[in-house]
Every structure is written in structure tokens, then in C-alpha cells.
Design a protein around this motif. Structure first.
Motif, PDB file in Angstrom:
ATOM      1  N   GLN A  47      -7.714  -0.881 112.919  1.00  0.00           N
ATOM      2  CA  GLN A  47      -8.470  -2.131 112.971  1.00  0.00           C
ATOM      3  C   GLN A  47      -8.191  -2.863 114.276  1.00  0.00           C
ATOM      4  OE1 GLN A  47      -6.959  -3.598 109.142  1.00  0.00           O
ATOM      5  NE2 GLN A  47      -9.076  -3.765 108.417  1.00  0.00           N
ATOM      6  N   TYR A  48      -6.931  -2.914 114.658  1.00  0.00           N
ATOM      7  CA  TYR A  48      -6.580  -3.556 115.921  1.00  0.00           C
ATOM      8  C   TYR A  48      -7.245  -2.826 117.072  1.00  0.00           C
ATOM      9  CZ  TYR A  48      -3.713  -6.199 119.201  1.00  0.00           C
ATOM     10  OH  TYR A  48      -3.291  -7.038 120.208  1.00  0.00           O
ATOM     11  N   ALA A  49      -7.223  -1.486 117.035  1.00  0.00           N
ATOM     12  CA  ALA A  49      -7.834  -0.688 118.098  1.00  0.00           C
ATOM     13  C   ALA A  49      -9.333  -0.946 118.191  1.00  0.00           C
ATOM     14  CB  ALA A  49      -7.571   0.794 117.854  1.00  0.00           C
ATOM     15  N   LYS A  50      -9.984  -1.101 117.045  1.00  0.00           N
ATOM     16  CA  LYS A  50     -11.427  -1.364 117.040  1.00  0.00           C
ATOM     17  C   LYS A  50     -11.746  -2.690 117.719  1.00  0.00           C
ATOM     18  CE  LYS A  50     -12.601   1.124 112.750  1.00  0.00           C
ATOM     19  NZ  LYS A  50     -13.172   0.973 111.390  1.00  0.00           N
ATOM     20  N   TYR A  51     -10.997  -3.745 117.385  1.00  0.00           N
ATOM     21  CA  TYR A  51     -11.262  -5.059 117.954  1.00  0.00           C
ATOM     22  C   TYR A  51     -10.924  -5.091 119.441  1.00  0.00           C
ATOM     23  CZ  TYR A  51     -12.469  -7.137 113.499  1.00  0.00           C
ATOM     24  OH  TYR A  51     -13.120  -7.448 112.321  1.00  0.00           O
ATOM     25  N   LEU A  52      -9.850  -4.415 119.819  1.00  0.00           N
ATOM     26  CA  LEU A  52      -9.507  -4.333 121.240  1.00  0.00           C
ATOM     27  C   LEU A  52     -10.578  -3.560 121.997  1.00  0.00           C
ATOM     28  CD1 LEU A  52      -7.597  -4.704 123.637  1.00  0.00           C
ATOM     29  CD2 LEU A  52      -6.320  -2.691 122.840  1.00  0.00           C
ATOM     30  N   GLY A  53     -10.992  -2.417 121.452  1.00  0.00           N
ATOM     31  CA  GLY A  53     -12.030  -1.616 122.103  1.00  0.00           C
ATOM     32  C   GLY A  53     -13.347  -2.356 122.209  1.00  0.00           C
ATOM     33  N   ALA A  54     -13.730  -3.064 121.144  1.00  0.00           N
ATOM     34  CA  ALA A  54     -14.988  -3.819 121.154  1.00  0.00           C
ATOM     35  C   ALA A  54     -14.954  -4.931 122.194  1.00  0.00           C
ATOM     36  CB  ALA A  54     -15.261  -4.396 119.768  1.00  0.00           C
TER      37      ALA A  54
ATOM     38  N   SER B 277     -19.277  -7.062 116.851  1.00  0.00           N
ATOM     39  CA  SER B 277     -20.011  -7.616 117.983  1.00  0.00           C
ATOM     40  C   SER B 277     -19.795  -9.119 118.092  1.00  0.00           C
ATOM     41  CB  SER B 277     -21.517  -7.309 117.851  1.00  0.00           C
ATOM     42  OG  SER B 277     -22.026  -7.821 116.623  1.00  0.00           O
ATOM     43  N   LEU B 278     -19.789  -9.813 116.958  1.00  0.00           N
ATOM     44  CA  LEU B 278     -19.579 -11.260 116.967  1.00  0.00           C
ATOM     45  C   LEU B 278     -18.151 -11.585 117.402  1.00  0.00           C
ATOM     46  CD1 LEU B 278     -20.422 -14.155 116.396  1.00  0.00           C
ATOM     47  CD2 LEU B 278     -19.844 -13.783 113.978  1.00  0.00           C
ATOM     48  N   SER B 279     -17.201 -10.850 116.870  1.00  0.00           N
ATOM     49  CA  SER B 279     -15.804 -11.069 117.240  1.00  0.00           C
ATOM     50  C   SER B 279     -15.593 -10.849 118.731  1.00  0.00           C
ATOM     51  CB  SER B 279     -14.899 -10.131 116.441  1.00  0.00           C
ATOM     52  OG  SER B 279     -13.569 -10.219 116.902  1.00  0.00           O
ATOM     53  N   ALA B 280     -16.156  -9.745 119.257  1.00  0.00           N
ATOM     54  CA  ALA B 280     -15.998  -9.437 120.681  1.00  0.00           C
ATOM     55  C   ALA B 280     -16.629 -10.520 121.545  1.00  0.00           C
ATOM     56  CB  ALA B 280     -16.625  -8.076 120.990  1.00  0.00           C
ATOM     57  N   LYS B 281     -17.819 -10.988 121.140  1.00  0.00           N
ATOM     58  CA  LYS B 281     -18.497 -12.029 121.914  1.00  0.00           C
ATOM     59  C   LYS B 281     -17.693 -13.323 121.930  1.00  0.00           C
ATOM     60  CE  LYS B 281     -22.961 -14.340 122.456  1.00  0.00           C
ATOM     61  NZ  LYS B 281     -22.370 -15.653 122.776  1.00  0.00           N
ATOM     62  N   MET B 282     -17.173 -13.720 120.772  1.00  0.00           N
ATOM     63  CA  MET B 282     -16.394 -14.950 120.695  1.00  0.00           C
ATOM     64  C   MET B 282     -15.123 -14.838 121.541  1.00  0.00           C
ATOM     65  SD  MET B 282     -16.809 -15.830 116.641  1.00  0.00           S
ATOM     66  CE  MET B 282     -15.834 -17.333 116.734  1.00  0.00           C
ATOM     67  N   THR B 283     -14.493 -13.663 121.493  1.00  0.00           N
ATOM     68  CA  THR B 283     -13.267 -13.454 122.257  1.00  0.00           C
ATOM     69  C   THR B 283     -13.527 -13.528 123.756  1.00  0.00           C
ATOM     70  OG1 THR B 283     -12.341 -12.048 120.528  1.00  0.00           O
ATOM     71  CG2 THR B 283     -11.379 -11.849 122.714  1.00  0.00           C
ATOM     72  N   ILE B 284     -14.492 -12.759 124.225  1.00  0.00           N
ATOM     73  CA  ILE B 284     -14.725 -12.649 125.663  1.00  0.00           C
ATOM     74  C   ILE B 284     -15.384 -13.897 126.227  1.00  0.00           C
ATOM     75  CG2 ILE B 284     -15.890 -11.331 127.463  1.00  0.00           C
ATOM     76  CD1 ILE B 284     -13.444  -9.989 126.155  1.00  0.00           C
ATOM     77  N   ASP B 285     -16.326 -14.494 125.492  1.00  0.00           N
ATOM     78  CA  ASP B 285     -16.983 -15.699 125.996  1.00  0.00           C
ATOM     79  C   ASP B 285     -15.974 -16.806 126.248  1.00  0.00           C
ATOM     80  OD1 ASP B 285     -19.371 -14.427 125.942  1.00  0.00           O
ATOM     81  OD2 ASP B 285     -20.241 -15.573 124.289  1.00  0.00           O
ATOM     82  N   GLY B 286     -14.964 -16.880 125.397  1.00  0.00           N
ATOM     83  CA  GLY B 286     -13.930 -17.886 125.606  1.00  0.00           C
ATOM     84  C   GLY B 286     -12.955 -17.490 126.686  1.00  0.00           C
ATOM     85  N   PHE B 287     -12.522 -16.230 126.657  1.00  0.00           N
ATOM     86  CA  PHE B 287     -11.499 -15.782 127.596  1.00  0.00           C
ATOM     87  C   PHE B 287     -12.028 -15.701 129.024  1.00  0.00           C
ATOM     88  CE2 PHE B 287      -9.214 -12.322 129.753  1.00  0.00           C
ATOM     89  CZ  PHE B 287      -7.928 -12.838 129.695  1.00  0.00           C
ATOM     90  N   MET B 288     -13.284 -15.269 129.161  1.00  0.00           N
ATOM     91  CA  MET B 288     -13.861 -15.042 130.481  1.00  0.00           C
ATOM     92  C   MET B 288     -14.899 -16.099 130.839  1.00  0.00           C
ATOM     93  SD  MET B 288     -12.514 -12.441 131.946  1.00  0.00           S
ATOM     94  CE  MET B 288     -13.767 -12.012 133.156  1.00  0.00           C
ATOM     95  N   SER B 289     -14.703 -17.303 130.391  1.00  0.00           N
ATOM     96  CA  SER B 289     -15.655 -18.374 130.674  1.00  0.00           C
ATOM     97  C   SER B 289     -15.872 -18.507 132.178  1.00  0.00           C
ATOM     98  CB  SER B 289     -15.134 -19.700 130.112  1.00  0.00           C
ATOM     99  OG  SER B 289     -16.011 -20.743 130.405  1.00  0.00           O
ATOM    100  N   GLY B 290     -17.117 -18.350 132.569  1.00  0.00           N
ATOM    101  CA  GLY B 290     -17.457 -18.493 133.979  1.00  0.00           C
ATOM    102  C   GLY B 290     -17.330 -17.228 134.792  1.00  0.00           C
TER     103      GLY B 290
END
Length: 295
Positions: free
Chosen positions: A103-110, A17-30
Motif C-alpha cells: 500500500q505504501y509502495a502504491k501511494y509513493l509510486g502514484a 489519483s486523488l491522493s497523488a494529486k492532493m500530495t503533489i499539488d501541495g508539495f510542489m506548489s508553483g
């Protein structure tokens, strides 16, 4: 953000959950919702009146100021069902370096689940393994997303891919068109995965396939290994990598092209994604496909 999108960095963050949030919050800023132009409550823009437009959409205050007819457009949300499909057969345990395909699939899916939830879409999860299918019905709330992350973290690949006889139970009673995101290595023995995709197509769902491969698979570079074991059947074979590499790469390129054509024929959005590849391109591809979807 490129550093955070590096798989090695992401997988050092144990909590999905933390990894997904950090990824998307940065990538989809705004960017935090999916929208189309139409009638709604939140103002978007004005455009000139065209013959055939609904007269109820005319903005008379604009007419009073400009003596011209304008249509007031608003944004409406396109909440849909997004289902994350994960291949959890034993072949997804294939590793390259410090992490595996699963592992890659999990992070991509999350990351994709977090993004879809952020856009207001209902999120579901299907895990394909052996003779069963684990499923979570799509819902749109944070607690459901947290449960989805927990289930993703709990996936332990084993056995073969789910047999076609179980596919008919997948989407019984589903009337609404949905977006299905399938993360798989496409390892199959009797076209069972293609059969699954054909089933999904008959239900008129929008399908995105991320074909997960590893760098050592692409290059046939296993650092001295000469004996290879099939993770699902246990069969072994001996290969001289140096001698086989050229022919192997040719056959692999042909296989990937044939797979691409099969997906194209089925109108399925498809791309290969290597486990050493940052997630930003996969996310861009998801957004590209998402922008085409109109329910």
C-alpha cells in the motif's frame, strides 16, 4: 501539507489519483515542469558574454542600452522517460498496523508518477511478480496516467520476485537514457534483485531505489508474536523477541549498511523508507535525483 503526507491520512483516501494529486499539488506548489538552462523559446535570464559563446545568442537590444554584451538564456524542457518499478512479491504484503508495504509502495509510486507527468515526462509502469513482468510503455498524457493509477490499484502481491531470466526482455530496443524508480523491500533469495539492478546499469539508466521497510521490522516488535512465517516460502520459525532483539538489530544494521555500499558501488541512488514515514522526504529525494539528470 504535513498532515496530507502522513501515510495513514493518504491511505484513508482510497482513490490513488486523488491522493497523488492532493500530495503533489501541495508539495510542489508553483513547480510544474523540469527545466535546464539553454537555448529555447521561454526567456529565463541574461548573463554576461564569455569567449566561446554562440554569437547568435547575443542580445543586441541590451547591447544598445548598456554598451555591454549579454547572452539571452531561455528554458528548455527535459522530457524523459520515467519508469516506476514495483516489487509485487508476497513479502510486500507484510503489514505494520493498518497498512502494508505494498500500500505504501502504491501511494509513493502514484505520487511520483503524478509529479513526473506534471513535469511533462513520459511515465511507464513495471510490476514484478512470480515469473512475469507487467509493463506499461512510457507515454505522456493524462489518459495514460489514469490507466497507470488503475494498474497500481489492481496490484495484489503474490509469490516470489520475478526470476532473472525475464530481465533481458525489460528494455529491449530502448536507446534513450531513462530514470527508473524502483520501490521494493529487497527481499530476495538468490540476489535476483541485485541482478536486475546490474542489468539496468548496463543499459546506462539512472536508477533510484526506495527500500521499503516497516517499523516492526526495524524494532523487532510484533506485539507478542513468537512464530513468524515467511510470506513467500511459507516457512515458519519461533523467536523470543526480547532475547533476540539486540542481536537482530545489529545484524539488520549491518545488512542495511552492506546494501547501501552495494548501491553506492553501482552508482545507484538508494535510501530506506519506513512505512510510517511521511512521503515528503521521499519526494524531496526524487527531486534531488531528478535535478541531477541531464539527457
Amino acid at each position: 501539507m504535513s498532515k496530507l503526507l502522513d501515510p495513514k491520512v493518504l491511505m484513508a483516501i482510497k482513490e490513488l489519483s486523488l491522493s497523488a494529486k492532493m500530495t503533489i499539488d501541495g508539495f510542489m506548489s508553483g513547480i510544474n515542469k523540469s527545466t535546464i538552462k539553454g537555448g529555447g523559446l521561454e526567456f529565463s535570464q541574461y548573463r554576461s558574454y564569455q569567449p566561446g559563446d554562440d554569437l547568435r545568442s547575443l542580445d543586441w537590444k541590451m547591447f544598445a542600452r548598456s554598451d555591454r554584451y549579454y547572452i539571452r538564456e531561455s528554458e528548455v524542457e527535459t522530457n524523459i522517460g520515467v519508469r516506476i518499478l514495483i516489487d509485487a512479491s508476497a513479502s510486500m504484503n507484510h503489514s505494520d498496523g493498518d497498512f502494508t508495504k505494498i500500500q505504501y509502495a502504491k501511494y509513493l509510486g502514484a505520487s511520483l508518477a503524478y509529479l513526473a507527468n506534471l513535469q511533462g515526462d513520459a511515465i511507464g509502469l513495471y510490476v514484478f511478480q512470480n515469473s512475469g513482468i507487467f509493463s506499461m510503455t512510457p507515454k505522456q498524457d493524462f489518459q495514460h496516467l489514469a490507466r497507470l493509477f488503475y494498474q497500481l490499484e489492481s496490484i495484489n502481491p503474490d509469490g516470489e520476485f520475478t526470476k532473472p531470466i525475464h530481465y533481458k526482455e525489460l528494455f529491449a530496443g530502448t536507446q534513450k537514457r531513462e530514470l527508473l524508480i524502483f520501490v521494493t523491500d529487497l527481499y530476495q533469495t538468490n540476489d535476483e534483485i541485485i541482478h536486475l539492478l546490474d542489468t539496468l546499469n548496463t543499459l546506462r539508466h539512472e536508477v533510484v531505489v526506495f527500500h521499503v521497510v516497516s517499523r516492526n521490522e526495524l524494532d523487532l516488535d510484533f506485539k507478542g508474536y513468537t512464530t513468524f512465517e515467511d510470506l513467500e516460502t511459507g516457512e515458519t520459525i519461533q523467536i523470543d523477541q526480547a532475547k533476540a532483539r539486540t542481536e537482530y538489530k545489529t545484524k539488520l544494521a549491518n545488512y542495511l549498511e552492506e546494501t547501501r555500499v552495494k548501491m553506492l558501488d553501482r552508482r545507484i541512488f538508494y535510501r530506506t523508507i519506513c512505512t510510517d514515514e511521511p512521503l515528503d522526504q521521499a519526494l524531496r529525494d526524487f527531486l534531488k535525483q531528478r535535478s541531477k539528470l541531464r539527457i
